[in-house]
Design a protein around this motif. Structure first.
Motif, PDB file in Angstrom:
ATOM      1  N   VAL A 185      42.421  99.718  15.310  1.00  7.19           N
ATOM      2  CA  VAL A 185      43.206  98.511  15.052  1.00  7.19           C
ATOM      3  C   VAL A 185      44.160  98.189  16.209  1.00  7.19           C
ATOM      4  CG1 VAL A 185      44.977  97.569  13.489  1.00  7.19           C
ATOM      5  CG2 VAL A 185      43.024  98.796  12.559  1.00  7.19           C
ATOM      6  N   SER A 186      44.449  99.163  17.041  1.00  5.51           N
ATOM      7  CA  SER A 186      45.425  98.979  18.127  1.00  5.51           C
ATOM      8  C   SER A 186      44.946  97.959  19.162  1.00  5.51           C
ATOM      9  CB  SER A 186      45.690 100.315  18.825  1.00  5.51           C
ATOM     10  OG  SER A 186      44.623 100.647  19.701  1.00  5.51           O
ATOM     11  N   ARG A 200      44.001 108.503  12.232  1.00  4.02           N
ATOM     12  CA  ARG A 200      44.297 108.229  13.646  1.00  4.02           C
ATOM     13  C   ARG A 200      43.231 107.323  14.263  1.00  4.02           C
ATOM     14  NH1 ARG A 200      45.811 114.508  14.646  1.00  4.02           N
ATOM     15  NH2 ARG A 200      48.066 114.350  14.267  1.00  4.02           N
ATOM     16  N   ALA A 201      41.957 107.567  13.938  1.00  2.34           N
ATOM     17  CA  ALA A 201      40.877 106.737  14.482  1.00  2.34           C
ATOM     18  C   ALA A 201      41.001 105.300  13.988  1.00  2.34           C
ATOM     19  CB  ALA A 201      39.514 107.317  14.108  1.00  2.34           C
ATOM     20  N   GLU A 224      48.789 107.360  26.240  1.00  3.32           N
ATOM     21  CA  GLU A 224      48.624 105.975  25.792  1.00  3.32           C
ATOM     22  C   GLU A 224      47.971 105.922  24.405  1.00  3.32           C
ATOM     23  OE1 GLU A 224      47.934 103.422  29.824  1.00  3.32           O
ATOM     24  OE2 GLU A 224      46.345 104.855  29.286  1.00  3.32           O
ATOM     25  N   ILE A 225      47.032 106.822  24.173  1.00  5.13           N
ATOM     26  CA  ILE A 225      46.361 106.886  22.878  1.00  5.13           C
ATOM     27  C   ILE A 225      47.353 107.294  21.801  1.00  5.13           C
ATOM     28  CG2 ILE A 225      44.601 108.134  21.546  1.00  5.13           C
ATOM     29  CD1 ILE A 225      43.049 108.297  24.294  1.00  5.13           C
ATOM     30  N   ARG A 226      48.127 108.343  22.078  1.00  6.70           N
ATOM     31  CA  ARG A 226      49.134 108.799  21.111  1.00  6.70           C
ATOM     32  C   ARG A 226      50.144 107.697  20.805  1.00  6.70           C
ATOM     33  NH1 ARG A 226      49.415 114.415  20.243  1.00  6.70           N
ATOM     34  NH2 ARG A 226      47.942 115.586  21.513  1.00  6.70           N
ATOM     35  N   ALA A 227      50.587 107.004  21.834  1.00  8.29           N
ATOM     36  CA  ALA A 227      51.550 105.911  21.639  1.00  8.29           C
ATOM     37  C   ALA A 227      50.937 104.774  20.831  1.00  8.29           C
ATOM     38  CB  ALA A 227      52.048 105.404  22.992  1.00  8.29           C
ATOM     39  N   THR A 273      50.848 101.642  16.040  1.00 12.00           N
ATOM     40  CA  THR A 273      50.035 100.918  15.059  1.00 12.00           C
ATOM     41  C   THR A 273      50.332 101.398  13.648  1.00 12.00           C
ATOM     42  OG1 THR A 273      48.303 100.584  16.706  1.00 12.00           O
ATOM     43  CG2 THR A 273      47.681 100.275  14.406  1.00 12.00           C
ATOM     44  N   LEU A 274      50.478 102.704  13.461  1.00 13.06           N
ATOM     45  CA  LEU A 274      50.792 103.215  12.128  1.00 13.06           C
ATOM     46  C   LEU A 274      52.170 102.747  11.667  1.00 13.06           C
ATOM     47  CD1 LEU A 274      49.284 106.800  12.291  1.00 13.06           C
ATOM     48  CD2 LEU A 274      48.521 104.901  10.846  1.00 13.06           C
ATOM     49  N   ARG A 275      53.130 102.693  12.577  1.00 13.43           N
ATOM     50  CA  ARG A 275      54.458 102.174  12.213  1.00 13.43           C
ATOM     51  C   ARG A 275      54.396 100.686  11.882  1.00 13.43           C
ATOM     52  NH1 ARG A 275      56.393 105.742  16.168  1.00 13.43           N
ATOM     53  NH2 ARG A 275      56.283 104.143  17.765  1.00 13.43           N
TER      54      ARG A 275
END
Length: 93
Positions: A16-17, A10-11, A29-32, A37-39
């Motif tokens: 990278v976000s 997650r970090a 906003e962090i969760r989104a 980014t992972l998707r």
């Protein structure tokens, strides 16, 4: 405090976000940002980009990763108990 695999992934995704340290993002906003980014780039893509930033800009990458890890830890608090499925596996063995 030891970093878990979930925290690390997650970090890296937050690192990278598109979110910036100066934005003071909210938990939603962090969760989104992490999910998006992972998707978009995947776990390996995040790790590759983080490694590149540490190689190219170590002086700023360290601070950004510390920011990302702190936000991840506050957004996704560690679970004190093992997941219910782990308890079920232990009892049936």
């Amino acid at each position: 405090m030891a970093t878990t695999t979930f925290e690390a992934v997650r970090a890296e995704a937050l690192f990278v976000s598109d979110l910036q340290c100066s934005q003071a993002p909210r938990s939603d906003e962090i969760r989104a940002a992490v999910a998006t980014t992972l998707r978009r780039v995947g776990i390996n893509g995040c790790a590759t980009q983080v490694a590149g930033e540490f190689g190219d800009h170590p002086e700023t990458a360290v601070a950004r990763m510390a920011w990302a890890l702190a936000l991840i830890r506050s957004t996704y608090p560690a679970r004190r108990n093992a997941p219910r499925s782990a308890h079920l596996l232990t009892r049936s063995a």
